[in-house]
Design a protein around this motif. Structure first.
Motif, mmCIF file in Angstrom:
data_model
loop_
_atom_site.group_PDB
_atom_site.id
_atom_site.type_symbol
_atom_site.label_atom_id
_atom_site.label_comp_id
_atom_site.label_asym_id
_atom_site.label_seq_id
_atom_site.Cartn_x
_atom_site.Cartn_y
_atom_site.Cartn_z
ATOM 1 N N VAL A 5 0.853 -1.189 0.000
ATOM 2 C CA VAL A 5 0.000 0.000 0.000
ATOM 3 C C VAL A 5 0.889 1.239 0.000
ATOM 4 C CG1 VAL A 5 -1.599 1.360 1.411
ATOM 5 C CG2 VAL A 5 -2.044 -1.060 1.033
ATOM 6 N N LEU A 6 1.926 1.218 0.840
ATOM 7 C CA LEU A 6 2.871 2.340 0.889
ATOM 8 C C LEU A 6 3.645 2.476 -0.419
ATOM 9 C CD1 LEU A 6 4.536 1.957 4.403
ATOM 10 C CD2 LEU A 6 2.970 3.758 3.682
ATOM 11 N N MET A 25 8.118 12.113 4.704
ATOM 12 C CA MET A 25 8.084 13.499 5.176
ATOM 13 C C MET A 25 8.835 14.428 4.213
ATOM 14 S SD MET A 25 6.776 15.570 7.278
ATOM 15 C CE MET A 25 6.110 14.572 8.601
ATOM 16 N N VAL A 26 9.943 13.946 3.657
ATOM 17 C CA VAL A 26 10.668 14.758 2.664
ATOM 18 C C VAL A 26 9.748 15.048 1.474
ATOM 19 C CG1 VAL A 26 12.609 14.786 1.031
ATOM 20 C CG2 VAL A 26 12.968 13.983 3.376
ATOM 21 N N ILE A 50 -8.327 10.553 0.891
ATOM 22 C CA ILE A 50 -7.419 11.393 1.692
ATOM 23 C C ILE A 50 -6.860 12.520 0.824
ATOM 24 C CG2 ILE A 50 -5.308 11.426 3.091
ATOM 25 C CD1 ILE A 50 -5.861 8.423 3.684
ATOM 26 N N VAL A 51 -6.468 12.176 -0.401
ATOM 27 C CA VAL A 51 -5.917 13.179 -1.326
ATOM 28 C C VAL A 51 -6.962 14.255 -1.606
ATOM 29 C CG1 VAL A 51 -5.103 13.562 -3.691
ATOM 30 C CG2 VAL A 51 -4.213 11.640 -2.364
ATOM 31 N N VAL A 52 -8.224 13.852 -1.774
ATOM 32 C CA VAL A 52 -9.298 14.814 -2.035
ATOM 33 C C VAL A 52 -9.412 15.804 -0.868
ATOM 34 C CG1 VAL A 52 -11.817 15.042 -2.256
ATOM 35 C CG2 VAL A 52 -10.590 13.325 -3.601
ATOM 36 N N GLN A 53 -9.245 15.317 0.348
ATOM 37 C CA GLN A 53 -9.389 16.157 1.544
ATOM 38 C C GLN A 53 -8.164 17.023 1.831
ATOM 39 O OE1 GLN A 53 -12.206 16.560 3.509
ATOM 40 N NE2 GLN A 53 -13.132 15.418 1.832
ATOM 41 N N PHE A 80 1.119 12.285 2.071
ATOM 42 C CA PHE A 80 2.467 11.808 2.411
ATOM 43 C C PHE A 80 2.825 12.165 3.855
ATOM 44 C CE2 PHE A 80 2.844 11.313 -2.180
ATOM 45 C CZ PHE A 80 3.587 10.140 -2.267
ATOM 46 N N MET A 81 2.372 13.311 4.318
ATOM 47 C CA MET A 81 2.654 13.696 5.706
ATOM 48 C C MET A 81 1.917 12.776 6.679
ATOM 49 S SD MET A 81 2.493 17.425 7.540
ATOM 50 C CE MET A 81 3.801 18.039 6.489
#
Length: 189
Positions: A20-21, A87-88, A154-157, A164-165
């Protein structure tokens, strides 16, 4: 036996989670590079290729690292590295930042693929390895399938870098839990 099968579920779950990651990169990077960082299509391929090269180099170092850390501690370190790489990406302002992230992500994924297979093979008797490896492979393919489905809302929100964070913190929590369990087992021994 059923007890042996049950004990393999953490391995299958880890395989699912890792894929998934992993699939965040090919499914989310193109949009991040093109839409937010104003890169070229060639940048997408080059960043992912750089990560794959580091995967290969890291995988070749596995035996040395496994001898020092063992399966579990190595996963804790891997998830720590994943978190740094994620995080980068989350704070990246240029394509160069994405190349920096591939160092951490590449080492993490390169070690993960070998570590998860070695862990599985160490837990399964030779006559059942084909079946167990098939289940692990299925779990990994399911992780690839579900990655964009799980992450799209999640991307939509919170947009791609927000995703990524969030995932950086998730894998850091996983790493911290593994380290804590290792510390507790040492104290109990």
């Amino acid at each position: 036996t059923k007890t042996q099968q049950k004990s393999l579920w953490p391995i299958y779950a880890t395989g699912f989670f890792v894929m998934v990651l992993f699939y965040m990169l090919p499914t989310q990077f193109p949009y991040l590079i093109m839409d937010q960082l104003k890169g070229d299509p060639s940048d997408i391929g080059m960043v992912i290729a750089a990560s794959m090269l580091i995967n290969a180099i890291a995988a070749m170092q596995y035996a040395k690292l496994k001898a020092i850390f063992g399966f579990t501690k190595l996963f804790a370190i891997i998830f720590l590295l994943f978190g740094i790489g994620l995080m980068v990406i989350a704070v990246a302002e240029t394509i160069l930042h994405l190349y920096a992230s591939t160092i951490f992500m590449g080492i993490g994924f390169g070690l993960t693929m070998v570590n998860i297979n070695a862990w599985l093979l160490s837990e399964v008797e030779a006559s059942k390895r084909g079946k167990a490896t098939g289940k692990l492979t299925s779990a990994m393919f399911l992780g690839q399938f579900f990655s964009p489905i799980l992450f799209e809302p999640i991307v939509v929100q919170i947009e791609i870098q927000g995703l990524f964070m969030v995932m950086a913190f998730v894998v850091w929590i996983v790493s911290a839990v593994i380290f804590a369990k290792l510390k507790m087992s040492v104290h109990q021994a």
